[in-house]
Scaffold this motif. Structure first.
Motif, PDB file in Angstrom:
ATOM      1  N   ASN A 122     -33.848 -16.708  27.184  1.00  0.00           N
ATOM      2  CA  ASN A 122     -33.767 -17.955  26.422  1.00  0.00           C
ATOM      3  C   ASN A 122     -35.114 -18.427  25.884  1.00  0.00           C
ATOM      4  O   ASN A 122     -35.364 -19.630  25.777  1.00  0.00           O
ATOM      5  N   LYS A 123     -35.966 -17.493  25.515  1.00  0.00           N
ATOM      6  CA  LYS A 123     -37.192 -17.839  24.809  1.00  0.00           C
ATOM      7  C   LYS A 123     -36.946 -17.705  23.303  1.00  0.00           C
ATOM      8  O   LYS A 123     -36.207 -16.825  22.874  1.00  0.00           O
ATOM      9  N   GLU A 124     -37.575 -18.574  22.545  1.00  0.00           N
ATOM     10  CA  GLU A 124     -37.466 -18.503  21.094  1.00  0.00           C
ATOM     11  C   GLU A 124     -38.695 -17.784  20.543  1.00  0.00           C
ATOM     12  O   GLU A 124     -39.828 -18.200  20.778  1.00  0.00           O
ATOM     13  N   VAL A 125     -38.452 -16.701  19.817  1.00  0.00           N
ATOM     14  CA  VAL A 125     -39.537 -15.897  19.256  1.00  0.00           C
ATOM     15  C   VAL A 125     -39.453 -15.959  17.736  1.00  0.00           C
ATOM     16  O   VAL A 125     -38.412 -15.648  17.159  1.00  0.00           O
ATOM     17  N   ILE A 126     -40.559 -16.343  17.097  1.00  0.00           N
ATOM     18  CA  ILE A 126     -40.622 -16.440  15.640  1.00  0.00           C
ATOM     19  C   ILE A 126     -41.435 -15.259  15.121  1.00  0.00           C
ATOM     20  O   ILE A 126     -42.602 -15.104  15.468  1.00  0.00           O
ATOM     21  N   ILE A 127     -40.809 -14.412  14.302  1.00  0.00           N
ATOM     22  CA  ILE A 127     -41.427 -13.174  13.840  1.00  0.00           C
ATOM     23  C   ILE A 127     -41.570 -13.216  12.323  1.00  0.00           C
ATOM     24  O   ILE A 127     -40.593 -13.511  11.607  1.00  0.00           O
ATOM     25  N   PRO A 128     -42.753 -12.924  11.771  1.00  0.00           N
ATOM     26  CA  PRO A 128     -42.911 -12.872  10.308  1.00  0.00           C
ATOM     27  C   PRO A 128     -42.008 -11.796   9.703  1.00  0.00           C
ATOM     28  O   PRO A 128     -41.891 -10.691  10.243  1.00  0.00           O
ATOM     29  N   ASN A 129     -41.384 -12.111   8.594  1.00  0.00           N
ATOM     30  CA  ASN A 129     -40.446 -11.167   7.972  1.00  0.00           C
ATOM     31  C   ASN A 129     -41.131  -9.882   7.521  1.00  0.00           C
ATOM     32  O   ASN A 129     -40.515  -8.815   7.504  1.00  0.00           O
ATOM     33  N   GLY A 130     -42.408  -9.972   7.136  1.00  0.00           N
ATOM     34  CA  GLY A 130     -43.123  -8.788   6.689  1.00  0.00           C
ATOM     35  C   GLY A 130     -43.237  -7.733   7.768  1.00  0.00           C
ATOM     36  O   GLY A 130     -43.060  -6.537   7.510  1.00  0.00           O
ATOM     37  N   SER A 131     -43.508  -8.163   9.012  1.00  0.00           N
ATOM     38  CA  SER A 131     -43.625  -7.203  10.104  1.00  0.00           C
ATOM     39  C   SER A 131     -42.275  -6.612  10.472  1.00  0.00           C
ATOM     40  O   SER A 131     -42.187  -5.477  10.937  1.00  0.00           O
ATOM     41  N   ILE A 132     -41.210  -7.363  10.253  1.00  0.00           N
ATOM     42  CA  ILE A 132     -39.862  -6.849  10.539  1.00  0.00           C
ATOM     43  C   ILE A 132     -39.500  -5.741   9.560  1.00  0.00           C
ATOM     44  O   ILE A 132     -39.065  -4.657   9.949  1.00  0.00           O
ATOM     45  N   LEU A 133     -39.706  -6.003   8.272  1.00  0.00           N
ATOM     46  CA  LEU A 133     -39.325  -5.034   7.252  1.00  0.00           C
ATOM     47  C   LEU A 133     -40.238  -3.813   7.268  1.00  0.00           C
ATOM     48  O   LEU A 133     -39.847  -2.736   6.826  1.00  0.00           O
ATOM     49  N   GLY A 134     -41.460  -3.975   7.794  1.00  0.00           N
ATOM     50  CA  GLY A 134     -42.391  -2.857   7.838  1.00  0.00           C
ATOM     51  C   GLY A 134     -42.209  -1.954   9.038  1.00  0.00           C
ATOM     52  O   GLY A 134     -42.904  -0.934   9.158  1.00  0.00           O
ATOM     53  N   GLY A 135     -41.290  -2.274   9.941  1.00  0.00           N
ATOM     54  CA  GLY A 135     -41.058  -1.457  11.132  1.00  0.00           C
ATOM     55  C   GLY A 135     -39.599  -1.063  11.265  1.00  0.00           C
ATOM     56  O   GLY A 135     -38.784  -1.272  10.355  1.00  0.00           O
TER      57      GLY A 135
END
Length: 274
Positions: free
Chosen positions: A154-167
């Motif tokens: 139940n932790k909230e993690v905010i991830i930049p979209n650029g790093s998501i699409l690049g991996g």
């Protein structure tokens, strides 16, 4: 009278020039009015098209605004040019300012572009269990610049979209069914056929295990101190973890009841007198 005659004479001499200026000003006003209307219509049309394609409304509004203001800037430059203003230097200043802003915000713009692609191609959606950028969790929301996950604790993690699409993106909820992969080690003295049957019986006794595809049970490896069996039943994605934990427990109990040894690491210590 002399002053009036002089003024009339000046207007008569410059009548053609004044008429040309009046025409240019009128044309510039027409360009402004028509351009503003066209910019509004084009932006509104783009927003409607994006909404029909189920693009997030925030994204469609943002894109429509960018298109509208870009068209308005073009219309203003065209109007200034129509009245005789030299716009080359103005365009250069605007271009330089745009380049500076783009360089300053290149990270944010990359995240925005990645957010648009994520929403457009939908590799995952809100509610999916995914693994992205080394983090696993349930997708809470996909925003313009970031994606928000809620982890198992139940932790909230905010991830930049650029790093998501690049991996790599692993979507565990994309399909309705998943395969559980278990490795079970038994002693070398165990009856392999009996062990195999016990493992299959445990899987078949669980109502969450699907009949199709069939359960796979077989010898996986002859390890240093154990014969390792692979156990691969199929379950619904929503039943994965509950079935995974229960099968481990039930397999241990069933092997104990059948008298089949589960080996564990041992260390022998030998003492000698000098």
């Amino acid at each position: 009278m002399d002053v009036l005659d002089s003024s009339m004479s000046w207007f008569e001499k410059n009548q053609e020039v004044l008429l040309q200026y009046a025409v240019n000003i009128a044309a510039a006003l027409v360009v402004l009015v028509v351009g503003f209307i066209v910019a509004k219509i084009v932006a509104s049309s783009i927003e409607k098209v994006l909404d029909k394609r189920n693009v997030d409304h925030t994204i469609s509004q943002f894109v429509a605004s960018i298109v509208r203001y870009a068209l308005i800037a073009f219309v203003i430059i065209a109007a200034l040019s129509r009245v005789g203003v030299q716009t080359a230097s103005f365009v250069a200043i605007v271009g330089a300012a745009g380049l500076a802003i783009g360089l300053a915000l290149q990270g944010s713009l990359a995240n925005f572009a990645a957010g648009v692609l994520i929403i457009s191609f939908r590799p995952f959606k809100a509610g999916d269990f995914v693994e992205v950028s080394g983090t696993s969790g349930v997708v809470k929301s996909v925003q313009i610049f970031t994606t928000i996950l809620t982890t198992g604790d139940n932790k909230e993690v905010i991830i930049p979209n650029g790093s998501i699409l690049g991996g790599n993106i692993v979507n565990y909820s994309a399909n309705d069914t998943r395969r559980i992969d278990l490795i079970v080690g038994v002693g070398y003295g165990a009856d392999l056929a009996k062990t195999k049957q016990v493992l299959r019986d445990v899987c078949e006794a669980d109502s969450r295990v699907l009949k199709n595809p069939d359960i796979t049970v077989g010898v996986h490896a002859l390890a240093d101190s154990s014969v390792n069996f692979v156990v691969r039943p199929w379950v619904r994605s929503s039943d994965y973890w509950g079935t995974y934990f229960d099968l481990n427990e039930n397999i241990k109990n069933a092997l104990d009841e059948a008298g089949i040894e589960i080996p564990f690491p041992q260390m022998g210590v030998h003492l000698s007198k000098d």
